[in-house]
Design a protein around this motif. Structure first.
Motif, PDB file in Angstrom:
ATOM      1  N   UNK A   8      -1.146  -0.861  -6.992  1.00 24.06           N
ATOM      2  CA  UNK A   8      -2.173  -0.593  -5.855  1.00 24.06           C
ATOM      3  C   UNK A   8      -1.740  -1.254  -4.789  1.00 24.06           C
ATOM      4  N   UNK A   9      -1.368  -2.430  -4.766  1.00 21.63           N
ATOM      5  CA  UNK A   9      -1.099  -3.323  -3.662  1.00 21.63           C
ATOM      6  C   UNK A   9       0.007  -2.747  -2.737  1.00 21.63           C
ATOM      7  N   UNK A  10       1.273  -2.190  -3.528  1.00 25.71           N
ATOM      8  CA  UNK A  10       2.128  -1.547  -2.898  1.00 25.71           C
ATOM      9  C   UNK A  10       1.978  -0.405  -2.181  1.00 25.71           C
ATOM     10  N   UNK A  14       2.064   0.537   1.782  1.00 30.61           N
ATOM     11  CA  UNK A  14       2.625   1.699   2.499  1.00 30.61           C
ATOM     12  C   UNK A  14       1.715   2.373   3.244  1.00 30.61           C
ATOM     13  N   UNK A  15       0.668   2.545   2.776  1.00 33.25           N
ATOM     14  CA  UNK A  15      -0.461   3.347   3.651  1.00 33.25           C
ATOM     15  C   UNK A  15      -1.086   2.494   4.779  1.00 33.25           C
ATOM     16  N   UNK A  16      -0.878   1.303   4.774  1.00 35.17           N
ATOM     17  CA  UNK A  16      -1.422   0.423   5.789  1.00 35.17           C
ATOM     18  C   UNK A  16      -1.121   0.588   7.146  1.00 35.17           C
ATOM     19  N   UNK A  19       3.088  -0.565   8.098  1.00 34.28           N
ATOM     20  CA  UNK A  19       4.146  -0.539   7.112  1.00 34.28           C
ATOM     21  C   UNK A  19       5.599  -1.206   7.425  1.00 34.28           C
ATOM     22  N   UNK A  20       5.716  -1.221   8.872  1.00 35.82           N
ATOM     23  CA  UNK A  20       7.170  -1.789   8.964  1.00 35.82           C
ATOM     24  C   UNK A  20       7.378  -3.321   8.548  1.00 35.82           C
ATOM     25  N   UNK A  21       6.171  -3.752   8.239  1.00 32.21           N
ATOM     26  CA  UNK A  21       6.347  -5.327   7.618  1.00 32.21           C
ATOM     27  C   UNK A  21       6.726  -5.021   6.223  1.00 32.21           C
ATOM     28  N   UNK A  22       6.621  -4.176   5.390  1.00 36.86           N
ATOM     29  CA  UNK A  22       7.024  -3.642   4.107  1.00 36.86           C
ATOM     30  C   UNK A  22       8.574  -3.452   4.107  1.00 36.86           C
TER      31      UNK A  22
END
Length: 78
Positions: A8-10, A14-16, A19-22
C-alpha cells in the motif's frame, strides 16, 4: 510493517503528488522515497516481499544520489 502495508505504501508513493522522489529496484518489489533539499532529509524504504520498513531522518546524506548509493551498498536495492 507487514507486506500488505508495504504494498500500500509503495502504491501510494507511485500515485502520489511527487512520484519523482521514488526510486524502485529492478523487480519493483522494493522502493525508497527520498526527500531532499540541500541534503537528503529523509529516506523511507519499503520491501513488499519481506515487509521491511526503514525510515532514516537525517541530513547526513548530501544528495539524493548519495542516498540511493547507500541503499544499493546496503543491499536493499538491486
Amino acid at each position: 510493517m507487514n507486506t500488505i502495508e508495504a504494498e500500500r505504501t509503495l502504491q501510494d508513493w507511485r500515485d502520489g503528488d511527487r512520484p519523482e522522489l521514488v526510486t524502485e529496484n529492478a523487480t519493483h518489489t522494493a522502493a525508497a522515497r527520498i526527500e531532499y533539499r540541500d541534503a537528503a532529509n529523509s529516506v523511507h524504504y519499503v520491501d513488499t516481499i519481506s515487509g521491511l520498513n526503514i525510515n532514516i531522518s537525517a541530513g547526513s546524506l548530501p544528495t539524493a544520489e548519495a542516498a540511493t548509493t547507500f541503499l544499493h551498498r546496503a543491499g536493499l536495492m538491486n
